[in-house]
Design a protein around this motif. Sequence first.
Motif, PDB file in Angstrom:
ATOM      1  N   UNK A 108       0.811  -1.328  -0.122  1.00 19.13           N
ATOM      2  CA  UNK A 108      -0.026  -0.012  -0.069  1.00 19.13           C
ATOM      3  C   UNK A 108       0.994   1.195   0.027  1.00 19.13           C
ATOM      4  N   UNK A 109       0.565   1.981  -0.808  1.00 16.46           N
ATOM      5  CA  UNK A 109       1.529   3.284  -1.167  1.00 16.46           C
ATOM      6  C   UNK A 109       0.495   4.485  -0.827  1.00 16.46           C
ATOM      7  N   UNK A 110       0.750   5.462  -0.046  1.00  9.00           N
ATOM      8  CA  UNK A 110       0.058   6.792   0.420  1.00  9.00           C
ATOM      9  C   UNK A 110       0.901   7.764  -0.192  1.00  9.00           C
ATOM     10  N   UNK A 111      -0.105   8.537  -0.870  1.00  6.51           N
ATOM     11  CA  UNK A 111       0.906   9.762  -1.421  1.00  6.51           C
ATOM     12  C   UNK A 111      -0.055  11.158  -1.362  1.00  6.51           C
ATOM     13  N   UNK A 112       0.714  12.057  -1.132  1.00  4.02           N
ATOM     14  CA  UNK A 112       0.025  13.529  -0.871  1.00  4.02           C
ATOM     15  C   UNK A 112       0.223  14.236  -2.124  1.00  4.02           C
ATOM     16  N   UNK A 139       1.276  -0.486 -10.410  1.00  3.77           N
ATOM     17  CA  UNK A 139       0.410  -1.688  -9.731  1.00  3.77           C
ATOM     18  C   UNK A 139       0.270  -1.682  -8.456  1.00  3.77           C
ATOM     19  N   UNK A 140       0.637  -1.068  -7.562  1.00  5.85           N
ATOM     20  CA  UNK A 140       0.605  -1.016  -6.110  1.00  5.85           C
ATOM     21  C   UNK A 140      -0.698  -0.240  -5.579  1.00  5.85           C
ATOM     22  N   UNK A 141      -1.570  -0.946  -4.744  1.00  8.43           N
ATOM     23  CA  UNK A 141      -2.725  -0.276  -4.235  1.00  8.43           C
ATOM     24  C   UNK A 141      -2.292   0.879  -3.671  1.00  8.43           C
ATOM     25  N   UNK A 142      -3.017   2.064  -3.729  1.00  9.66           N
ATOM     26  CA  UNK A 142      -2.481   3.291  -3.147  1.00  9.66           C
ATOM     27  C   UNK A 142      -3.743   4.194  -2.763  1.00  9.66           C
ATOM     28  N   UNK A 192      -6.701  11.781   8.258  1.00 11.08           N
ATOM     29  CA  UNK A 192      -6.930  11.312   6.854  1.00 11.08           C
ATOM     30  C   UNK A 192      -5.889  10.490   6.730  1.00 11.08           C
ATOM     31  N   UNK A 193      -4.750  10.905   6.824  1.00  8.09           N
ATOM     32  CA  UNK A 193      -3.274   9.830   6.588  1.00  8.09           C
ATOM     33  C   UNK A 193      -3.545   8.539   7.286  1.00  8.09           C
ATOM     34  N   UNK A 194      -3.790   8.660   8.452  1.00  9.57           N
ATOM     35  CA  UNK A 194      -4.079   7.469   9.412  1.00  9.57           C
ATOM     36  C   UNK A 194      -5.013   6.561   9.097  1.00  9.57           C
ATOM     37  N   UNK A 195      -6.339   7.326   8.549  1.00 12.29           N
ATOM     38  CA  UNK A 195      -7.443   6.660   8.083  1.00 12.29           C
ATOM     39  C   UNK A 195      -6.824   5.741   6.917  1.00 12.29           C
ATOM     40  N   UNK A 196      -6.206   6.253   6.011  1.00 11.00           N
ATOM     41  CA  UNK A 196      -5.603   5.645   4.813  1.00 11.00           C
ATOM     42  C   UNK A 196      -4.721   4.494   5.391  1.00 11.00           C
ATOM     43  N   UNK A 197      -3.914   4.759   6.217  1.00  8.67           N
ATOM     44  CA  UNK A 197      -3.070   3.442   6.611  1.00  8.67           C
ATOM     45  C   UNK A 197      -3.656   2.431   7.316  1.00  8.67           C
ATOM     46  N   UNK A 198      -4.881   2.762   7.832  1.00 13.13           N
ATOM     47  CA  UNK A 198      -5.722   1.624   8.457  1.00 13.13           C
ATOM     48  C   UNK A 198      -6.741   0.931   7.549  1.00 13.13           C
ATOM     49  N   UNK A 199      -6.989   1.627   6.285  1.00 10.03           N
ATOM     50  CA  UNK A 199      -7.942   1.035   5.436  1.00 10.03           C
ATOM     51  C   UNK A 199      -7.399   0.889   4.336  1.00 10.03           C
ATOM     52  N   UNK A 200      -6.392  -0.064   4.120  1.00  8.04           N
ATOM     53  CA  UNK A 200      -5.716  -0.545   2.768  1.00  8.04           C
ATOM     54  C   UNK A 200      -6.596  -0.715   1.781  1.00  8.04           C
ATOM     55  N   UNK A 201      -6.559  -0.047   0.700  1.00  9.99           N
ATOM     56  CA  UNK A 201      -7.358  -0.338  -0.521  1.00  9.99           C
ATOM     57  C   UNK A 201      -6.938  -1.503  -1.354  1.00  9.99           C
ATOM     58  N   UNK A 202      -8.132  -1.875  -2.347  1.00 11.91           N
ATOM     59  CA  UNK A 202      -7.534  -3.109  -3.192  1.00 11.91           C
ATOM     60  C   UNK A 202      -6.834  -2.328  -4.653  1.00 11.91           C
ATOM     61  N   UNK A 203      -7.123  -1.104  -4.704  1.00 12.65           N
ATOM     62  CA  UNK A 203      -6.888  -0.523  -6.001  1.00 12.65           C
ATOM     63  C   UNK A 203      -6.187   0.892  -5.607  1.00 12.65           C
ATOM     64  N   UNK A 204      -6.517   1.975  -6.654  1.00 11.46           N
ATOM     65  CA  UNK A 204      -5.976   3.295  -6.190  1.00 11.46           C
ATOM     66  C   UNK A 204      -7.330   3.985  -5.973  1.00 11.46           C
ATOM     67  N   UNK A 205      -7.352   4.775  -4.887  1.00 13.73           N
ATOM     68  CA  UNK A 205      -8.414   5.670  -4.471  1.00 13.73           C
ATOM     69  C   UNK A 205      -7.985   7.029  -4.182  1.00 13.73           C
ATOM     70  N   UNK A 206      -8.826   7.890  -4.643  1.00 15.23           N
ATOM     71  CA  UNK A 206      -8.630   9.419  -4.337  1.00 15.23           C
ATOM     72  C   UNK A 206      -9.244  10.041  -3.271  1.00 15.23           C
ATOM     73  N   UNK A 207      -8.727  10.620  -2.398  1.00 13.22           N
ATOM     74  CA  UNK A 207      -9.414  11.517  -1.574  1.00 13.22           C
ATOM     75  C   UNK A 207      -9.171  13.130  -1.688  1.00 13.22           C
ATOM     76  N   UNK A 208     -10.299  13.658  -1.942  1.00 14.72           N
ATOM     77  CA  UNK A 208     -10.360  15.070  -2.162  1.00 14.72           C
ATOM     78  C   UNK A 208     -10.475  15.849  -1.048  1.00 14.72           C
TER      79      UNK A 208
END
Length: 220
Positions: A108-112, A139-142, A192-208
Amino acid sequence: MTRRCVFVTGATGYMGRALIPELLAGGHEVRALARPGSAQRVPAGARVVPGDALVAETFADAAAGADTLVHLVGTPHPSPAKAASFRAVDLPSVGAALAAARSAGIAHFVYVSVAQPAPVMHAYIAVRQAGEARIRDSGIAASILRPLYVLGPGHRWPLLLVPFYALCERLPATRESARRLGLVTLEQMVAALVACVEMKPQHVRILGVPEIRAALSSAA
């Protein structure tokens, strides 16, 4: 909640120093990438990883075993005058982080990134869009977060625009743009970053901006 092992780049920066204590408080293990000489700025409790954020080989081995990489490297206080730094630091660091993530088997890759489209900061937006494209191609879930500006210590001048945003959100013609390009606080961003870490997606999701703002309410 699943306990995560989180590798953080940009650990000594504006968002990194706010995020790491929250991850640790939530029971997560944190490994923090820091330039030699900057280790003292890493929040207590994180494992310091000395390395160069632009060279994957300097930290890929230390990322092994982590399941999430939060990439926070970026030019501080972005402005149109810093376009060269965006291209020399921000974008290459994404490539290095992705290479390290692939080598380490991180899932899981988290990007700002940044809110887009927007009428300002064209060079910055272009580099962040290119970073997003590299993440999709990996191809990494993000999880990709798109704030426009994060209010916090040393980052408060846009507070002058709050009345203008409030007015625009009331008008049908400008409501969508005002919400997409709205301001978020550092506290909201960290939640929001903590929530992303704790809820790993299967694909790429965008948080506006609306999703970033909602994360703090959901965590309360």
